[in-house]
Design a protein around this motif. Sequence first.
Motif, PDB file in Angstrom:
ATOM      1  N   ASP A  75     -11.093  16.957 -14.345  1.00  2.00           N
ATOM      2  CA  ASP A  75     -11.348  17.610 -15.630  1.00  2.00           C
ATOM      3  C   ASP A  75     -11.354  16.614 -16.785  1.00  2.00           C
ATOM      4  O   ASP A  75     -12.278  16.596 -17.616  1.00  2.00           O
ATOM      5  CB  ASP A  75     -10.289  18.685 -15.889  1.00  2.00           C
ATOM      6  CG  ASP A  75     -10.494  19.911 -15.004  1.00  2.00           C
ATOM      7  OD1 ASP A  75     -11.388  19.862 -14.134  1.00  2.00           O
ATOM      8  OD2 ASP A  75      -9.765  20.898 -15.191  1.00  2.00           O
ATOM      9  N   ASP A  76     -10.317  15.795 -16.854  1.00  3.35           N
ATOM     10  CA  ASP A  76     -10.211  14.857 -17.976  1.00  3.35           C
ATOM     11  C   ASP A  76     -11.339  13.829 -17.950  1.00  3.35           C
ATOM     12  O   ASP A  76     -11.867  13.438 -18.995  1.00  3.35           O
ATOM     13  CB  ASP A  76      -8.856  14.139 -17.951  1.00  3.35           C
ATOM     14  CG  ASP A  76      -7.711  15.074 -18.305  1.00  3.35           C
ATOM     15  OD1 ASP A  76      -7.979  16.122 -18.935  1.00  3.35           O
ATOM     16  OD2 ASP A  76      -6.553  14.772 -17.948  1.00  3.35           O
ATOM     17  N   VAL A  79     -14.606  15.495 -19.291  1.00  2.00           N
ATOM     18  CA  VAL A  79     -14.585  15.634 -20.749  1.00  2.00           C
ATOM     19  C   VAL A  79     -14.778  14.270 -21.408  1.00  2.00           C
ATOM     20  O   VAL A  79     -15.516  14.133 -22.391  1.00  2.00           O
ATOM     21  CB  VAL A  79     -13.267  16.286 -21.209  1.00  2.00           C
ATOM     22  CG1 VAL A  79     -13.153  16.259 -22.730  1.00  2.00           C
ATOM     23  CG2 VAL A  79     -13.187  17.721 -20.717  1.00  2.00           C
ATOM     24  N   ARG A 114     -14.485  26.384 -18.391  1.00  2.00           N
ATOM     25  CA  ARG A 114     -13.279  25.933 -19.102  1.00  2.00           C
ATOM     26  C   ARG A 114     -13.483  24.550 -19.726  1.00  2.00           C
ATOM     27  O   ARG A 114     -12.965  24.253 -20.803  1.00  2.00           O
ATOM     28  CB  ARG A 114     -12.086  25.907 -18.143  1.00  2.00           C
ATOM     29  CG  ARG A 114     -12.190  24.865 -17.047  1.00  2.00           C
ATOM     30  CD  ARG A 114     -10.989  24.890 -16.100  1.00  2.00           C
ATOM     31  NE  ARG A 114     -11.027  23.803 -15.127  1.00  2.00           N
ATOM     32  CZ  ARG A 114     -11.757  23.805 -14.031  1.00  2.00           C
ATOM     33  NH1 ARG A 114     -12.523  24.863 -13.753  1.00  2.00           N
ATOM     34  NH2 ARG A 114     -11.723  22.780 -13.201  1.00  2.00           N
ATOM     35  N   LEU A 115     -14.282  23.693 -19.054  1.00  2.00           N
ATOM     36  CA  LEU A 115     -14.537  22.358 -19.595  1.00  2.00           C
ATOM     37  C   LEU A 115     -15.625  22.392 -20.658  1.00  2.00           C
ATOM     38  O   LEU A 115     -15.571  21.654 -21.637  1.00  2.00           O
ATOM     39  CB  LEU A 115     -14.928  21.394 -18.472  1.00  2.00           C
ATOM     40  CG  LEU A 115     -13.873  21.183 -17.386  1.00  2.00           C
ATOM     41  CD1 LEU A 115     -14.320  20.097 -16.414  1.00  2.00           C
ATOM     42  CD2 LEU A 115     -12.530  20.805 -17.998  1.00  2.00           C
ATOM     43  N   HIS A 117     -16.038  24.726 -22.682  1.00  2.00           N
ATOM     44  CA  HIS A 117     -15.362  25.219 -23.888  1.00  2.00           C
ATOM     45  C   HIS A 117     -14.664  24.061 -24.607  1.00  2.00           C
ATOM     46  O   HIS A 117     -14.724  23.953 -25.834  1.00  2.00           O
ATOM     47  CB  HIS A 117     -14.353  26.301 -23.516  1.00  2.00           C
ATOM     48  CG  HIS A 117     -13.517  26.754 -24.680  1.00  2.00           C
ATOM     49  ND1 HIS A 117     -14.029  27.522 -25.711  1.00  2.00           N
ATOM     50  CD2 HIS A 117     -12.208  26.519 -24.993  1.00  2.00           C
ATOM     51  CE1 HIS A 117     -13.080  27.741 -26.603  1.00  2.00           C
ATOM     52  NE2 HIS A 117     -11.958  27.147 -26.188  1.00  2.00           N
ATOM     53  N   ARG A 118     -14.000  23.177 -23.861  1.00  2.00           N
ATOM     54  CA  ARG A 118     -13.307  22.041 -24.485  1.00  2.00           C
ATOM     55  C   ARG A 118     -14.297  21.111 -25.172  1.00  2.00           C
ATOM     56  O   ARG A 118     -14.074  20.658 -26.302  1.00  2.00           O
ATOM     57  CB  ARG A 118     -12.517  21.269 -23.418  1.00  2.00           C
ATOM     58  CG  ARG A 118     -11.283  21.984 -22.928  1.00  2.00           C
ATOM     59  CD  ARG A 118     -10.633  21.279 -21.758  1.00  2.00           C
ATOM     60  NE  ARG A 118     -10.220  19.914 -22.096  1.00  2.00           N
ATOM     61  CZ  ARG A 118      -9.651  19.098 -21.218  1.00  2.00           C
ATOM     62  NH1 ARG A 118      -9.416  19.501 -19.969  1.00  2.00           N
ATOM     63  NH2 ARG A 118      -9.300  17.884 -21.586  1.00  2.00           N
ATOM     64  N   LEU A 121     -15.868  22.888 -28.241  1.00  2.00           N
ATOM     65  CA  LEU A 121     -14.909  22.971 -29.339  1.00  2.00           C
ATOM     66  C   LEU A 121     -14.853  21.649 -30.101  1.00  2.00           C
ATOM     67  O   LEU A 121     -14.892  21.633 -31.339  1.00  2.00           O
ATOM     68  CB  LEU A 121     -13.526  23.330 -28.789  1.00  2.00           C
ATOM     69  CG  LEU A 121     -12.377  23.338 -29.805  1.00  2.00           C
ATOM     70  CD1 LEU A 121     -12.627  24.397 -30.874  1.00  2.00           C
ATOM     71  CD2 LEU A 121     -11.042  23.579 -29.106  1.00  2.00           C
ATOM     72  N   LEU A 122     -14.779  20.563 -29.375  1.00  2.00           N
ATOM     73  CA  LEU A 122     -14.735  19.254 -30.025  1.00  2.00           C
ATOM     74  C   LEU A 122     -16.018  18.989 -30.802  1.00  2.00           C
ATOM     75  O   LEU A 122     -15.996  18.475 -31.920  1.00  2.00           O
ATOM     76  CB  LEU A 122     -14.510  18.173 -28.973  1.00  2.00           C
ATOM     77  CG  LEU A 122     -14.294  16.751 -29.491  1.00  2.00           C
ATOM     78  CD1 LEU A 122     -13.090  16.694 -30.421  1.00  2.00           C
ATOM     79  CD2 LEU A 122     -14.116  15.780 -28.338  1.00  2.00           C
TER      80      LEU A 122
END
Length: 324
Positions: A75-76, A79, A114-115, A117-118, A121-122
Amino acid sequence: MLETSARLLRLLSLLQTPRDWTGTELAERLDVDVRTVRRDIDKLRNLGYPVDATAGVAGYRLGAGAKLPPLLLDDDEAVAVAVGLRTAAGGTIAGIADSSLRALTKLEQVLPSRLRHRVSLLQSVTVTVPSAGPTVDPDVLTAVAGAIRDNHRLRFDYRTHSGTTSLRTTEPHRLAHTGRHWYLIGWDIDRADWRTYRVDRLHPRIPTGPRFTPREPPETDLAHYVTSGTTTSPYRYVARVTLHVPAQVAAERIAPTVGVIEAIDDRTCLLRTGSNSLDELAVYIATFGFDCRIHEPPELIAHIRELTTRLTTAINQQPHRNDG
């Protein structure tokens, strides 16, 4: 036990790690026997992924081939790649904005919600300010990086800040990026000294020169070396100023491209900066908003005294009243 397709993807993910894997290690990770690992290795090879066997041991690593294997990211990592591609679209390397956006589009299409969305958002709360500085040809960066990797002397035409051009021959050591400019750190053969060059001002000559034995770098901290060289050395006037704030506070206000900050104690720090203009230096120091003491150069001290007298006179002058 994983299904065959899932196991192949997991095996490919392990092989992407830059190391050699023994058959036993891979078998333990995949919860299979070594014979199954060998069969899965053959399946990957049949799919076009070159898996090299390490000589002397039963080891494997993924080699370079004609196909780009699928990247399996956590995930990290996903992103981080998305944010990096978005940043690259407005960066200092010429010609990669469109490629970065195309790659980002492909990545976002397969990101889990879910990713996405992250990342979204950024993006929604971030404003990208395009770089106002010069861009660098990616082919030039590649040529310089290749010479550094292979320890080949690099010859290039170099344009100085005054506009003159000369042929330089260097033993290239490292590339450095300050956020605004790319720099090459190298040993200048003709000048027998270390030099820092703006990459946007150089044009490599092909072919490169002969191989060389790398020298010890001018400093262990090359970031400090580049910052020092690009903020003071090229300028006519070099200022040394004590700031009456902690170094961390000063660093929040003063960019590394403006000056070098060194801590003196918990409450003060030393700033070294440079300019070809005394007026520019005076404005820099005045607008930092810190109490300070200017040590040098003497020309700057005299110039600020003159400015102070002139400005004080300007605000103390009373308007002329005509009572007649």
